[in-house]
Design a protein around this motif. Structure first.
Motif, PDB file in Angstrom:
ATOM      1  N   ARG A 124       0.839  -1.196   0.000  1.00 57.43           N
ATOM      2  CA  ARG A 124       0.000   0.000   0.000  1.00 57.43           C
ATOM      3  C   ARG A 124       0.875   1.247   0.000  1.00 57.43           C
ATOM      4  O   ARG A 124       1.900   1.288   0.653  1.00 57.43           O
ATOM      5  CB  ARG A 124      -0.918   0.012   1.219  1.00 57.43           C
ATOM      6  N   GLY A 125       0.421   2.240  -0.731  1.00 59.75           N
ATOM      7  CA  GLY A 125       1.138   3.495  -0.800  1.00 59.75           C
ATOM      8  C   GLY A 125       0.531   4.378  -1.869  1.00 59.75           C
ATOM      9  O   GLY A 125      -0.464   4.023  -2.502  1.00 59.75           O
ATOM     10  N   ILE A 126       1.119   5.537  -2.040  1.00 57.73           N
ATOM     11  CA  ILE A 126       0.673   6.474  -3.070  1.00 57.73           C
ATOM     12  C   ILE A 126       1.884   6.842  -3.913  1.00 57.73           C
ATOM     13  O   ILE A 126       3.028   6.678  -3.484  1.00 57.73           O
ATOM     14  CB  ILE A 126       0.013   7.734  -2.470  1.00 57.73           C
ATOM     15  N   LYS A 127       1.618   7.341  -5.099  1.00 60.87           N
ATOM     16  CA  LYS A 127       2.722   7.779  -5.966  1.00 60.87           C
ATOM     17  C   LYS A 127       3.458   8.939  -5.290  1.00 60.87           C
ATOM     18  O   LYS A 127       2.846   9.758  -4.610  1.00 60.87           O
ATOM     19  CB  LYS A 127       2.199   8.209  -7.326  1.00 60.87           C
ATOM     20  N   GLY A 128       4.742   8.997  -5.508  1.00 59.96           N
ATOM     21  CA  GLY A 128       5.563  10.024  -4.877  1.00 59.96           C
ATOM     22  C   GLY A 128       5.117  11.435  -5.222  1.00 59.96           C
ATOM     23  O   GLY A 128       5.083  12.315  -4.360  1.00 59.96           O
ATOM     24  N   HIS A 129       4.750  11.662  -6.491  1.00 58.87           N
ATOM     25  CA  HIS A 129       4.347  13.013  -6.877  1.00 58.87           C
ATOM     26  C   HIS A 129       3.034  13.418  -6.197  1.00 58.87           C
ATOM     27  O   HIS A 129       2.820  14.598  -5.921  1.00 58.87           O
ATOM     28  CB  HIS A 129       4.255  13.151  -8.394  1.00 58.87           C
ATOM     29  N   GLU A 130       2.152  12.458  -5.903  1.00 58.52           N
ATOM     30  CA  GLU A 130       0.920  12.778  -5.183  1.00 58.52           C
ATOM     31  C   GLU A 130       1.226  13.186  -3.745  1.00 58.52           C
ATOM     32  O   GLU A 130       0.605  14.102  -3.207  1.00 58.52           O
ATOM     33  CB  GLU A 130      -0.027  11.582  -5.202  1.00 58.52           C
ATOM     34  N   ALA A 131       2.195  12.495  -3.124  1.00 64.51           N
ATOM     35  CA  ALA A 131       2.608  12.852  -1.763  1.00 64.51           C
ATOM     36  C   ALA A 131       3.240  14.249  -1.744  1.00 64.51           C
ATOM     37  O   ALA A 131       3.004  15.030  -0.813  1.00 64.51           O
ATOM     38  CB  ALA A 131       3.577  11.813  -1.219  1.00 64.51           C
ATOM     39  N   VAL A 132       4.007  14.566  -2.772  1.00 68.79           N
ATOM     40  CA  VAL A 132       4.622  15.896  -2.865  1.00 68.79           C
ATOM     41  C   VAL A 132       3.541  16.965  -3.034  1.00 68.79           C
ATOM     42  O   VAL A 132       3.596  18.015  -2.397  1.00 68.79           O
ATOM     43  CB  VAL A 132       5.633  15.947  -4.031  1.00 68.79           C
ATOM     44  N   ALA A 133       2.546  16.695  -3.885  1.00 71.02           N
ATOM     45  CA  ALA A 133       1.453  17.648  -4.081  1.00 71.02           C
ATOM     46  C   ALA A 133       0.693  17.883  -2.778  1.00 71.02           C
ATOM     47  O   ALA A 133       0.344  19.028  -2.457  1.00 71.02           O
ATOM     48  CB  ALA A 133       0.494  17.154  -5.165  1.00 71.02           C
TER      49      ALA A 133
END
Length: 191
Positions: A14-23
């Protein structure tokens, strides 16, 4: 060099894309109004932000808020309430204008005159992955010195450009293991 993940989560990770976390982190740094738009206080705060000057009104119109000045005045005075469609347009315009307004400030804070900002990569959650399929993924840090493309894509709300900038400008600097950090639990940095 590893390729991008195609079937992420097929074994339970489970996780989210890195760019989504940055946003998400940049949104938190932007300091959006916390009160929901469905409450009168939140609606008025957003409307005041979008109508405080002629420049703000023009930016709101460019961001998609296409109502007359008379309607805006009625909303501000509380004589009329916006429809659900207009509430969504107000929220979208507010976020777009706020991102544009704080982008230059955030860029200066993140670049710090060439010194950059330390970024923390918190690896994806593998607690639901069967033990033989789990990988050893470490917590990593990296000093990011160039935020220009990332902040520009975030301000324009361009998800594809943000993903491209994040992977090519930052994540690949992690070396041959960069593919392990395409999906993360969270990305941390302070500005």
């Amino acid at each position: 060099m590893p390729e991008r993940n195609i079937n992420f989560g097929s074994f339970g990770a489970r996780g989210i894309k890195g760019h989504e976390a940055v946003a998400r982190r940049l949104d938190a740094l932007a300091g959006f109004i916390a009160t929901p738009i469905t409450q009168q206080r939140g609606l008025l705060a957003r409307l005041h932000y979008l109508t405080r000057s002629d420049h703000a009104r023009q930016a709101a119109r460019e961001a998609g808020l296409a109502v007359t000045d008379r309607t805006l005045k009625a909303w501000l005075e509380g004589r009329r309430s916006p429809s659900k469609k207009n509430l969504q347009a107000i929220e979208t315009a507010y976020r777009t204008v706020r991102r544009r307004n704080v982008a230059r400030y955030l860029l200066a804070r993140l670049n710090r005159e060439g010194r950059g900002t330390r970024v923390e990569f918190h690896p994806l959650n593998q607690s639901q992955v069967p033990r033989p399929r789990q990988r050893v993924i470490e917590y990593r840090t990296l000093n990011v010195r160039h935020w220009d493309r990332i902040v520009q894509a975030w301000a324009a709300d361009d998800d594809a450009a943000l993903d491209d900038a994040w992977v090519n400008d930052v994540t690949m600097d992690l070396g041959s293991q960069w593919g392990e950090y395409e999906y993360v639990t969270t990305i941390g940095f302070a500005a």
